[in-house]
Write an enzyme that holds these catalytic residues in place. Structure first.
Site, mmCIF file in Angstrom:
data_model
loop_
_atom_site.group_PDB
_atom_site.id
_atom_site.type_symbol
_atom_site.label_atom_id
_atom_site.label_comp_id
_atom_site.label_asym_id
_atom_site.label_seq_id
_atom_site.Cartn_x
_atom_site.Cartn_y
_atom_site.Cartn_z
ATOM 1 N N LYS A 1 -8.664 165.331 82.342
ATOM 2 C CA LYS A 1 -9.738 165.290 83.351
ATOM 3 C C LYS A 1 -9.226 165.870 84.672
ATOM 4 O O LYS A 1 -9.872 166.703 85.284
ATOM 5 C CB LYS A 1 -10.199 163.833 83.521
ATOM 6 N N GLU B 1 2.509 163.794 81.979
ATOM 7 C CA GLU B 1 2.851 163.916 80.561
ATOM 8 C C GLU B 1 2.156 165.122 79.934
ATOM 9 O O GLU B 1 2.766 165.919 79.211
ATOM 10 C CB GLU B 1 2.397 162.666 79.798
ATOM 11 N N GLY C 1 -12.352 158.648 82.173
ATOM 12 C CA GLY C 1 -11.452 159.128 81.120
ATOM 13 C C GLY C 1 -11.628 158.362 79.821
ATOM 14 O O GLY C 1 -11.725 158.953 78.737
ATOM 15 N N ARG C 2 -11.705 157.038 79.904
ATOM 16 C CA ARG C 2 -11.790 156.232 78.679
ATOM 17 C C ARG C 2 -13.188 156.232 78.074
ATOM 18 O O ARG C 2 -13.403 155.637 77.021
ATOM 19 C CB ARG C 2 -11.315 154.809 78.970
ATOM 20 N N GLU D 1 -8.255 148.719 80.648
ATOM 21 C CA GLU D 1 -8.229 149.577 81.847
ATOM 22 C C GLU D 1 -9.505 149.354 82.656
ATOM 23 O O GLU D 1 -9.496 149.450 83.876
ATOM 24 C CB GLU D 1 -8.076 151.058 81.458
ATOM 25 N N HIS E 1 -1.423 139.646 56.751
ATOM 26 C CA HIS E 1 -0.034 139.398 56.338
ATOM 27 C C HIS E 1 0.917 139.564 57.505
ATOM 28 O O HIS E 1 2.132 139.675 57.314
ATOM 29 C CB HIS E 1 0.327 140.340 55.190
ATOM 30 N N LYS F 1 2.718 155.568 88.379
ATOM 31 C CA LYS F 1 2.747 157.040 88.370
ATOM 32 C C LYS F 1 3.505 157.552 89.588
ATOM 33 O O LYS F 1 4.361 158.431 89.481
ATOM 34 C CB LYS F 1 1.318 157.608 88.426
HETATM 35 O O1 F6P Z 1 -3.857 156.081 82.456
HETATM 36 C C1 F6P Z 1 -4.601 156.456 83.554
HETATM 37 C C2 F6P Z 1 -5.480 157.603 83.279
HETATM 38 O O2 F6P Z 1 -5.968 158.014 84.495
HETATM 39 C C3 F6P Z 1 -6.617 157.246 82.307
HETATM 40 O O3 F6P Z 1 -7.675 156.644 82.923
HETATM 41 C C4 F6P Z 1 -6.934 158.588 81.727
HETATM 42 O O4 F6P Z 1 -7.687 158.471 80.569
HETATM 43 C C5 F6P Z 1 -5.549 159.143 81.528
HETATM 44 O O5 F6P Z 1 -4.812 158.692 82.648
HETATM 45 C C6 F6P Z 1 -5.459 160.639 81.398
HETATM 46 O O6 F6P Z 1 -5.939 161.288 82.529
HETATM 47 P P1 F6P Z 1 -6.295 162.821 82.515
HETATM 48 O O7 F6P Z 1 -7.383 163.039 81.525
HETATM 49 O O8 F6P Z 1 -6.718 163.156 83.906
HETATM 50 O O9 F6P Z 1 -5.065 163.596 82.101
#
Ligand code: F6P
Length: 541
Positions: free
Chosen positions: A205, A211, A265-266, A351, A382, A510
């Site tokens: 987003k 990462e 995002g979620r 979240e 189990h 972060k």
């Molecule tokens: O973990 C925090 C967050 O901002 C989530 O809300 C989001 O889904 C994820 O990081 C990834 O963010 P992006 O889509 O901006 O890379």
């Protein structure tokens, strides 16, 4: 004291819960023969049986009164009509627009968002058709056989879970998902791939997530080292809200699929973040997924609270957690293909509702979301079900069961169903000392051996659960299921008076990761706490 816990509806429920000892499920079933029918609702192809929740008509009525007191219908309407209900980010919350039909009108600040939603869907459709038919090839003319989605959190969990859940009907290219900054994942993935036939989707987003950008750079470097810089245009597409950063990375606007700041995002798998789903299963299946979710949206927006499936799910989770003392929420999907459902629900719920200040910024004096966890049945039986049956704390359970199977082993499907139904029944009814004694006596136990054998075999029972049935695990039912959980989360947030749509809690870590990384690179640990300094000193260079 905040206003919620002093409010009449909350206090009334507290009083009700104090006498909840009288809510013994076995007795309630015995006293009300049609309890199961009365406490079952259906919507969008889903059936929710909540008769094994510790509620009666009075409790349900009082939960509905709590929802009314917290103005739930007004909040639902505010969300659907594009108001900026995510106040801390001043954003509308419109994942429902992503699955609304073309002729709908949804205004944000007077502008209809639906034309852009469907324009992107149409571009995704054309692109997916081209890749799947071989019309879109790699730089050297090779057909695309493998797609790598690079993204994390909402840009990974949703599409990955759906792709696995629909696996029975997979007909498109192979899919790979890379999320972790631990390069073990990207390197293992790249090792199995041919650059000429691989397409990368960089899904973010913000297009600034550490990462994702690190993995995207690694993938780009791998591709360029094999096929040259010019190949990026045929082998990389972006899914983002941030065109400037996408361009900076070297992906042209023509290869970007846009979404918008009003998609959390979620809550984004319905947007262009769902591109891997469309590539793997085709546009028609993706639209089925959207249609299932839309059917649930319509139900959520229009059904009376007492017959509203996501509303009841949200209120029951509040009842269990805030009033009956349930420690956590367990999700047990009796479907192997839903193995990643729990991970998706965890981000969705924890979240969204893992907050401790209310919308006015005041600290809350009640529990917000409990931990959500679980695994697929029957595996979970189990592993941790012992604790659910006989542990010292109570944990509410959601059993999710698709009825029809898409494989050639009907007898195993019957076993799966039997296990699911048996577990919720066992949690509900338990097993008394008398029942254990009779059973053991029949096996020849007597005297001291009998007396000492009873206690470990007694089950307290009266442990609450929902059972959610789907006719089958196809795109339409899955869409409805996911939308039901999204709305359940929103309902609970409205009761708790918290903003479910921001996530400031992930920011501090972060920020600190950036400064720790600088400290590792500079070999300079000044300014950190003693523990971090000591740990930094142990990092090999
Ligand atoms: O973990 C925090 C967050 O901002 C989530 O809300 C989001 O889904 C994820 O990081 C990834 O963010 P992006 O889509 O901006 O890379």
């Amino acid at each position: 004291m905040s206003r919620l816990t002093e409010s009449p509806a909350w206090k009334l429920l507290q009083d009700t819960a104090r006498s909840a000892a009288s809510l013994v499920l076995k007795d309630l079933f015995a006293a009300t023969p049609d309890r199961a029918e009365a406490l079952t609702v259906s919507a969008a192809g889903l059936v929710l049986d909540y008769s094994k929740q510790r509620v009666d008509a009075v409790v349900v009525e009082r939960l509905i009164a709590l929802a009314a007191q917290q103005q739930l219908p007004r909040w639902i309407e505010r969300m659907f009509s594009g108001e900026r209900i995510n106040a801390s980010e001043q954003r509308a919350v419109l994942h429902v627009a992503l699955r609304a039909p073309r002729d709908t009108q949804i205004l944000v600040d007077g502008n209809d968002v639906m034309p852009q939603v469907h324009a992107v869907l149409d571009r995704m459709t054309a692109f997916a058709d081209a890749v799947r038919s071989g019309g879109w090839t790699g730089e050297t003319g090779s057909r695309i056989t493998d797609i790598v989605n690079i993204g994390i959190g909402g840009s990974d969990l949703g599409p990955r879970m759906v792709c696995e859940a629909l696996a029975a009907s997979h007909a498109g290219p192979r899919l790979h998902f890379v999320a972790n900054v631990d390069a073990a994942q990207i390197s293992a993935t790249l090792r199995s791939l041919k650059p000429s036939s691989t397409l990368f989707i960089v899904a973010s987003k913000t297009f600034t997530t550490q990462e994702t950008m690190a993995n995207a750079r690694a993938a780009r470097h791998w591709l360029v080292s094999h096929l040259g810089e010019a190949a990026v245009a045929q082998h990389f597409v972006a899914v983002s809200t941030n065109l400037a950063e996408v361009r900076k990375f070297g992906i042209a606007a023509a290869n970007m699929f846009e979404f918008w700041d009003w998609v959390g995002g979620r809550y984004s798998l319905w947007s262009a973040v769902g591109l891997p789903i469309m590539l793997a299963y085709g546009p028609a299946t993706f639209r089925e997924l959207l249609a299932g979710a839309h059917a649930m949206d319509q139900h959520f927006r229009s059904a009376p609270l007492a017959q509203n499936l996501p509303v009841l799910m949200g209120l029951l989770s509040v009842w269990n957690s805030n009033f009956l003392g349930s420690e956590s929420q367990v999700i047990a999907a009796y479907a192997q293909r839903l193995e990643r459902f729990v991970g998706w629900v965890q981000q969705l719920e924890m979240e969204s509702n893992g907050k401790s200040v209310d919308r006015e910024g005041l600290p809350v004096d009640y529990r917000t979301t409990p931990a959500h966890w679980g695994d697929v049945g029957t595996n979970a039986q189990h592993a941790f079900f012992q604790m659910l049956h006989q542990g010292s704390a109570m944990h509410a359970v959601d059993f999710i069961l698709p009825l029809a199977a898409e494989h050639d082993y009907p007898e195993q499907q019957r076993m799966l169903i039997a296990n699911c139904l048996a577990q919720s029944a066992a949690l509900m009814r338990g097993k008394t000392a008398d029942e254990v004694r009779t059973e053991l006596q029949a096996k020849g136990f007597e005297g001291e051996a009998l007396a000492s054998a009873i206690a470990p075999r007694v089950f307290g029972g009266n442990r609450p659960s929902n059972t959610i049935l789907l006719a089958r695990l196809d795109a339409r039912h899955l869409g409805a299921l996911l939308a039901a959980y999204e709305h359940r989360t929103f309902v609970a947030s409205v009761i708790w008076n918290i903003n479910a749509f921001d996530q400031w809690g992930v920011e501090l870590g972060k920020q600190l990761a950036q400064s720790v990384l600088r400290a590792i690179d500079a070999r300079e640990a000044a300014g950190f706490d003693g523990s971090t300094r000591a740990l930094l000193a142990r990092i090999p260079h």
